[in-house]
Write a protein that holds these residues in place. Structure first.
Motif, PDB file in Angstrom:
ATOM      1  N   TRP A  99     -11.868   5.471   0.363  1.00 53.71           N
ATOM      2  CA  TRP A  99     -11.116   5.017   1.537  1.00 53.71           C
ATOM      3  C   TRP A  99     -10.821   3.527   1.446  1.00 53.71           C
ATOM      4  O   TRP A  99      -9.690   3.094   1.709  1.00 53.71           O
ATOM      5  N   ALA A 100     -11.823   2.728   1.089  1.00 53.78           N
ATOM      6  CA  ALA A 100     -11.629   1.279   1.016  1.00 53.78           C
ATOM      7  C   ALA A 100     -10.585   0.911  -0.035  1.00 53.78           C
ATOM      8  O   ALA A 100      -9.697   0.084   0.220  1.00 53.78           O
ATOM      9  N   LEU A 101     -10.668   1.522  -1.211  1.00 50.18           N
ATOM     10  CA  LEU A 101      -9.694   1.215  -2.270  1.00 50.18           C
ATOM     11  C   LEU A 101      -8.291   1.685  -1.892  1.00 50.18           C
ATOM     12  O   LEU A 101      -7.309   0.948  -2.080  1.00 50.18           O
ATOM     13  N   ALA A 102      -8.189   2.906  -1.353  1.00 48.84           N
ATOM     14  CA  ALA A 102      -6.871   3.423  -0.974  1.00 48.84           C
ATOM     15  C   ALA A 102      -6.286   2.631   0.191  1.00 48.84           C
ATOM     16  O   ALA A 102      -5.084   2.328   0.195  1.00 48.84           O
ATOM     17  N   ALA A 103      -7.109   2.296   1.166  1.00 52.47           N
ATOM     18  CA  ALA A 103      -6.612   1.513   2.311  1.00 52.47           C
ATOM     19  C   ALA A 103      -6.175   0.125   1.871  1.00 52.47           C
ATOM     20  O   ALA A 103      -5.145  -0.379   2.329  1.00 52.47           O
ATOM     21  N   ALA A 104      -6.937  -0.494   0.988  1.00 53.26           N
ATOM     22  CA  ALA A 104      -6.525  -1.802   0.469  1.00 53.26           C
ATOM     23  C   ALA A 104      -5.208  -1.661  -0.299  1.00 53.26           C
ATOM     24  O   ALA A 104      -4.310  -2.505  -0.169  1.00 53.26           O
ATOM     25  N   GLY A 105      -5.082  -0.584  -1.070  1.00 56.84           N
ATOM     26  CA  GLY A 105      -3.828  -0.338  -1.780  1.00 56.84           C
ATOM     27  C   GLY A 105      -2.659  -0.167  -0.833  1.00 56.84           C
ATOM     28  O   GLY A 105      -1.567  -0.696  -1.061  1.00 56.84           O
ATOM     29  N   ARG A 111       2.679  -4.923   2.177  1.00 59.44           N
ATOM     30  CA  ARG A 111       3.026  -6.334   1.961  1.00 59.44           C
ATOM     31  C   ARG A 111       4.008  -6.529   0.817  1.00 59.44           C
ATOM     32  O   ARG A 111       4.396  -7.648   0.517  1.00 59.44           O
ATOM     33  N   GLY A 112       4.374  -5.426   0.142  1.00 59.43           N
ATOM     34  CA  GLY A 112       5.340  -5.530  -0.945  1.00 59.43           C
ATOM     35  C   GLY A 112       4.724  -5.830  -2.296  1.00 59.43           C
ATOM     36  O   GLY A 112       5.447  -6.052  -3.271  1.00 59.43           O
ATOM     37  N   ARG A 113       3.412  -5.843  -2.406  1.00 58.75           N
ATOM     38  CA  ARG A 113       2.735  -6.106  -3.681  1.00 58.75           C
ATOM     39  C   ARG A 113       2.415  -4.754  -4.330  1.00 58.75           C
ATOM     40  O   ARG A 113       1.295  -4.289  -4.301  1.00 58.75           O
ATOM     41  N   THR A 114       3.463  -4.166  -4.887  1.00 61.23           N
ATOM     42  CA  THR A 114       3.374  -2.780  -5.340  1.00 61.23           C
ATOM     43  C   THR A 114       2.494  -2.595  -6.581  1.00 61.23           C
ATOM     44  O   THR A 114       1.856  -1.561  -6.717  1.00 61.23           O
ATOM     45  N   ARG A 115       2.447  -3.567  -7.475  1.00 58.70           N
ATOM     46  CA  ARG A 115       1.594  -3.423  -8.657  1.00 58.70           C
ATOM     47  C   ARG A 115       0.119  -3.398  -8.269  1.00 58.70           C
ATOM     48  O   ARG A 115      -0.651  -2.571  -8.758  1.00 58.70           O
ATOM     49  N   THR A 116      -0.261  -4.322  -7.409  1.00 60.88           N
ATOM     50  CA  THR A 116      -1.654  -4.355  -6.936  1.00 60.88           C
ATOM     51  C   THR A 116      -1.974  -3.071  -6.194  1.00 60.88           C
ATOM     52  O   THR A 116      -3.057  -2.491  -6.362  1.00 60.88           O
ATOM     53  N   ALA A 117      -1.030  -2.601  -5.381  1.00 60.62           N
ATOM     54  CA  ALA A 117      -1.224  -1.352  -4.646  1.00 60.62           C
ATOM     55  C   ALA A 117      -1.428  -0.188  -5.612  1.00 60.62           C
ATOM     56  O   ALA A 117      -2.321   0.644  -5.417  1.00 60.62           O
ATOM     57  N   ALA A 118      -0.626  -0.136  -6.658  1.00 61.19           N
ATOM     58  CA  ALA A 118      -0.724   0.959  -7.625  1.00 61.19           C
ATOM     59  C   ALA A 118      -2.074   0.950  -8.336  1.00 61.19           C
ATOM     60  O   ALA A 118      -2.685   2.004  -8.523  1.00 61.19           O
ATOM     61  N   VAL A 119      -2.544  -0.226  -8.709  1.00 63.04           N
ATOM     62  CA  VAL A 119      -3.837  -0.315  -9.400  1.00 63.04           C
ATOM     63  C   VAL A 119      -4.968   0.123  -8.468  1.00 63.04           C
ATOM     64  O   VAL A 119      -5.856   0.890  -8.862  1.00 63.04           O
ATOM     65  N   LEU A 120      -4.946  -0.334  -7.219  1.00 64.27           N
ATOM     66  CA  LEU A 120      -6.001   0.048  -6.275  1.00 64.27           C
ATOM     67  C   LEU A 120      -5.971   1.547  -5.967  1.00 64.27           C
ATOM     68  O   LEU A 120      -7.018   2.194  -5.891  1.00 64.27           O
ATOM     69  N   ILE A 121      -4.793   2.096  -5.816  1.00 59.31           N
ATOM     70  CA  ILE A 121      -4.678   3.535  -5.579  1.00 59.31           C
ATOM     71  C   ILE A 121      -5.133   4.307  -6.822  1.00 59.31           C
ATOM     72  O   ILE A 121      -5.796   5.338  -6.717  1.00 59.31           O
ATOM     73  N   GLY A 122      -4.812   3.791  -8.003  1.00 54.78           N
ATOM     74  CA  GLY A 122      -5.284   4.413  -9.241  1.00 54.78           C
ATOM     75  C   GLY A 122      -6.803   4.376  -9.359  1.00 54.78           C
ATOM     76  O   GLY A 122      -7.426   5.363  -9.767  1.00 54.78           O
ATOM     77  N   LEU A 123      -7.416   3.258  -8.981  1.00 50.54           N
ATOM     78  CA  LEU A 123      -8.882   3.177  -8.985  1.00 50.54           C
ATOM     79  C   LEU A 123      -9.476   4.183  -8.007  1.00 50.54           C
ATOM     80  O   LEU A 123     -10.467   4.855  -8.302  1.00 50.54           O
TER      81      LEU A 123
END
Length: 183
Positions: A99-105, A111-123
Motif C-alpha cells: 500500500w505504501a509503495l503503490a500510494a507513493a507511486g 504530480r506528473g513524475r511518471t518514471r518515479t511512479a512507475a518504479v514505485l508501482i513496480g516495486l
C-alpha cells in the motif's frame, strides 16, 4: 513460492514454506531484523505511513486552510479507523508495504513524475502482483515507456530476490524439467 528452509542463507534458516513472491520475504526479513521489537517496528511503520500520507494529502490539497485540514483529517481518520488497516496491522501482513509503495507511486503519478511512479508501482508489484494494475493508469496517459519501466522493475526485483535466495531461477527451471514429464 519459495521454500525458506536451508536454501535461503540471506534470510536465515528454519523457516517454513513461504507462499508469497520471493521479494516479499525480504520485507518480512527487514522487520524480523528488529528481533524482539519486530512488532513495534512494523506498527511504527504503519503509523508513519498513515501520518505521512495525511501530510501529503494536506499539502496536495489546493484548498484553503480549512480544506487542507479537512483532507488530512479525512485521510488520517479513514486510515486509522478503516477496517482493512486494522486487519493488515493485526496480522503483520506485507499489504501495508505494498500500500505504501503503490500510494507513493500514485502520488508521484498525480504530480506528473511518471518514471518515479512507475518504479514505485513496480516495486509494489514485486511484493504482491495485483498492484501491477496501477500501471494501466500510465497506459491511459500514453506513457508506454514508463509502464514498461514498471514491468521491468517488478521483474528484475523478483529475479534478484529469487537469485539471492538460490538457486538461480534458470537452474531451478532446469531441475524441474525432468519432473514436469510426469504431468
Amino acid at each position: 513460492m519459495a521454500h525458506l528452509h536451508g536454501g535461503a542463507a540471506a534470510l536465515g534458516s528454519g523457516f517454513p514454506i513461504f507462499n508469497y513472491p520471493a521479494s516479499a520475504a525480504y520485507v518480512f526479513a527487514f522487520f524480523l531484523r528488529f528481533g524482539a521489537h519486530a512488532v513495534q517496528a512494523y506498527l511504527a511503520f504503519v503509523l508513519l505511513c498513515v501520518i505521512g500520507f495525511a501530510i501529503v494529502a494536506w499539502r496536495a490539497s489546493g484548498a484553503g486552510a480549512p480544506g487542507r485540514l479537512g483532507a488530512a483529517a479525512a485521510i488520517a481518520t479513514t486510515a486509522l479507523l478503516g477496517y482493512p488497516l486494522w486487519v493488515v496491522a493485526d496480522r503483520g501482513n506485507t499489504e501495508i508495504v505494498v500500500w505504501a509503495l503503490a500510494a507513493a507511486g500514485l502520488c508521484f503519478l498525480l504530480r506528473g513524475r511518471t518514471r518515479t511512479a512507475a518504479v514505485l508501482i513496480g516495486l509494489s508489484a514485486s511484493i504482491k502482483p495485483f498492484s501491477i494494475l496501477f500501471l494501466l493508469l500510465l497506459l491511459g496517459r500514453r506513457k508506454y515507456k514508463e509502464a514498461a519501466l514498471g514491468l521491468v522493475t517488478a521483474g528484475l526485483v523478483v529475479i534478484a530476490a529469487l537469485t539471492a535466495m538460490g538457486p538461480p531461477p534458470w537452474k531451478a527451471y532446469q531441475n524441474l524439467k525432468p519432473d514436469m514429464s510426469l504431468y
